[in-house]
Design a protein around this motif. Structure first.
Motif, PDB file in Angstrom:
ATOM      1  N   THR A 151       6.636 -11.509   5.921  1.00 42.33           N
ATOM      2  CA  THR A 151       7.079 -11.737   4.422  1.00 42.33           C
ATOM      3  C   THR A 151       7.155 -10.429   3.769  1.00 42.33           C
ATOM      4  O   THR A 151       6.306  -9.756   3.419  1.00 42.33           O
ATOM      5  N   LEU A 152       8.496 -10.509   3.033  1.00 42.06           N
ATOM      6  CA  LEU A 152       8.521  -9.130   2.205  1.00 42.06           C
ATOM      7  C   LEU A 152       8.052  -9.171   0.943  1.00 42.06           C
ATOM      8  O   LEU A 152       8.514 -10.433   0.074  1.00 42.06           O
ATOM      9  N   ALA A 153       7.277  -8.574   0.661  1.00 43.14           N
ATOM     10  CA  ALA A 153       6.550  -8.414  -0.757  1.00 43.14           C
ATOM     11  C   ALA A 153       7.006  -7.758  -1.552  1.00 43.14           C
ATOM     12  O   ALA A 153       7.792  -6.584  -1.323  1.00 43.14           O
ATOM     13  N   GLU A 154       6.765  -7.876  -2.844  1.00 48.88           N
ATOM     14  CA  GLU A 154       7.224  -7.084  -4.165  1.00 48.88           C
ATOM     15  C   GLU A 154       6.843  -5.557  -3.705  1.00 48.88           C
ATOM     16  O   GLU A 154       7.233  -4.615  -4.065  1.00 48.88           O
ATOM     17  N   ALA A 155       5.574  -5.535  -3.328  1.00 53.16           N
ATOM     18  CA  ALA A 155       4.951  -4.267  -3.058  1.00 53.16           C
ATOM     19  C   ALA A 155       5.818  -3.586  -2.082  1.00 53.16           C
ATOM     20  O   ALA A 155       5.972  -2.091  -2.216  1.00 53.16           O
ATOM     21  N   ASP A 156       6.405  -3.967  -1.113  1.00 58.01           N
ATOM     22  CA  ASP A 156       7.233  -3.487  -0.062  1.00 58.01           C
ATOM     23  C   ASP A 156       8.429  -2.722  -0.591  1.00 58.01           C
ATOM     24  O   ASP A 156       8.941  -1.609  -0.304  1.00 58.01           O
ATOM     25  N   VAL A 157       8.946  -3.287  -1.555  1.00 56.73           N
ATOM     26  CA  VAL A 157      10.388  -2.808  -2.239  1.00 56.73           C
ATOM     27  C   VAL A 157       9.753  -1.839  -3.267  1.00 56.73           C
ATOM     28  O   VAL A 157      10.418  -0.667  -3.104  1.00 56.73           O
ATOM     29  N   TYR A 158       8.772  -1.780  -3.872  1.00 61.84           N
ATOM     30  CA  TYR A 158       8.145  -0.523  -4.818  1.00 61.84           C
ATOM     31  C   TYR A 158       7.786   0.472  -3.962  1.00 61.84           C
ATOM     32  O   TYR A 158       8.179   1.586  -4.214  1.00 61.84           O
ATOM     33  N   ASN A 159       7.227   0.232  -2.776  1.00 63.73           N
ATOM     34  CA  ASN A 159       6.829   1.446  -1.949  1.00 63.73           C
ATOM     35  C   ASN A 159       7.866   2.275  -1.294  1.00 63.73           C
ATOM     36  O   ASN A 159       7.899   3.375  -1.214  1.00 63.73           O
ATOM     37  N   PHE A 160       8.975   1.337  -0.890  1.00 67.43           N
ATOM     38  CA  PHE A 160      10.063   1.966  -0.286  1.00 67.43           C
ATOM     39  C   PHE A 160      11.111   2.632  -1.338  1.00 67.43           C
ATOM     40  O   PHE A 160      11.241   3.994  -1.266  1.00 67.43           O
ATOM     41  N   ALA A 161      11.023   2.339  -2.542  1.00 64.67           N
ATOM     42  CA  ALA A 161      11.752   3.034  -3.499  1.00 64.67           C
ATOM     43  C   ALA A 161      10.754   4.265  -3.882  1.00 64.67           C
ATOM     44  O   ALA A 161      11.834   5.294  -4.046  1.00 64.67           O
ATOM     45  N   GLY A 162       9.580   4.507  -3.817  1.00 59.13           N
ATOM     46  CA  GLY A 162       8.806   5.672  -4.113  1.00 59.13           C
ATOM     47  C   GLY A 162       8.958   6.667  -2.662  1.00 59.13           C
ATOM     48  O   GLY A 162       9.063   7.592  -2.939  1.00 59.13           O
ATOM     49  N   ILE A 163       9.210   6.028  -1.640  1.00 58.13           N
ATOM     50  CA  ILE A 163       9.203   6.860  -0.568  1.00 58.13           C
ATOM     51  C   ILE A 163      10.758   7.392  -0.591  1.00 58.13           C
ATOM     52  O   ILE A 163      11.020   8.589  -0.230  1.00 58.13           O
ATOM     53  N   SER A 164      11.706   6.677  -0.775  1.00 56.53           N
ATOM     54  CA  SER A 164      13.101   6.855  -0.514  1.00 56.53           C
ATOM     55  C   SER A 164      13.807   7.729  -1.998  1.00 56.53           C
ATOM     56  O   SER A 164      14.889   8.302  -1.825  1.00 56.53           O
ATOM     57  N   GLY A 165      13.144   7.185  -3.041  1.00 61.60           N
ATOM     58  CA  GLY A 165      13.740   7.734  -4.360  1.00 61.60           C
ATOM     59  C   GLY A 165      14.851   6.619  -4.841  1.00 61.60           C
ATOM     60  O   GLY A 165      15.675   7.178  -5.526  1.00 61.60           O
TER      61      GLY A 165
END
Length: 140
Positions: A21-35
């Motif tokens: 299940t895709l969590a909000e934290a997954d989206v924030y973490n990916f944004a942080g890694i990818s920019g």
């Protein structure tokens, strides 16, 4: 647990799946890694003005599940991910439960390569990503 399949034991038609299940934290973490802080992913107010009506996950967050499939499930240990063709079919939203599946389409014996059909579906069984991967299985 990481699958430890032997190349010789893998057959055309074999498959493996996992769900998350895709969590909000997954989206924030990916944004942080990818920019990639595109407002369609990060800003609820902006996202409400789009045709989706709410934030969507980065496509590459979804695509990263294929990497998990290759490295953990099919073929698992000692796999080298060589290439991926993919199509983003439908948007993925925070809270969606995704099931990623890899199915062996072909074995190229002389190079120890597997060609995998890769599909990710949401909780409604709708395909959100479809493609084909090439993976080399390197024994320990």
């Amino acid at each position: 647990m990481v699958a430890d399949l032997k190349y010789a034991d893998i057959q055309v038609g074999d498959s493996a799946s996992f769900s998350k299940t895709l969590a909000e934290a997954d989206v924030y973490n990916f944004a942080g890694i990818s920019g990639d802080f595109n407002p369609i992913h990060m800003d609820e107010e902006f996202a409400k003005t789009t045709r989706f009506g709410k934030r969507i996950a980065h496509g590459m967050v979804t695509a990263s599940f294929i990497s998990t499939l290759v490295g953990m499930y099919m073929p698992g240990r000692n796999a080298l991910y060589l290439s991926q063709e993919m199509k983003f079919v439908k948007p993925v939203f925070i809270g969606d439960t995704l099931t990623a599946t890899a199915t062996v389409l072909e074995k190229i014996e002389e190079k120890r390569i597997l060609v995998l059909e890769t599909v990710i579906k949401n909780q409604e069984e709708q395909v959100v990503l479809a493609g084909k991967a090439r993976v080399m299985k390197m024994e320990g």
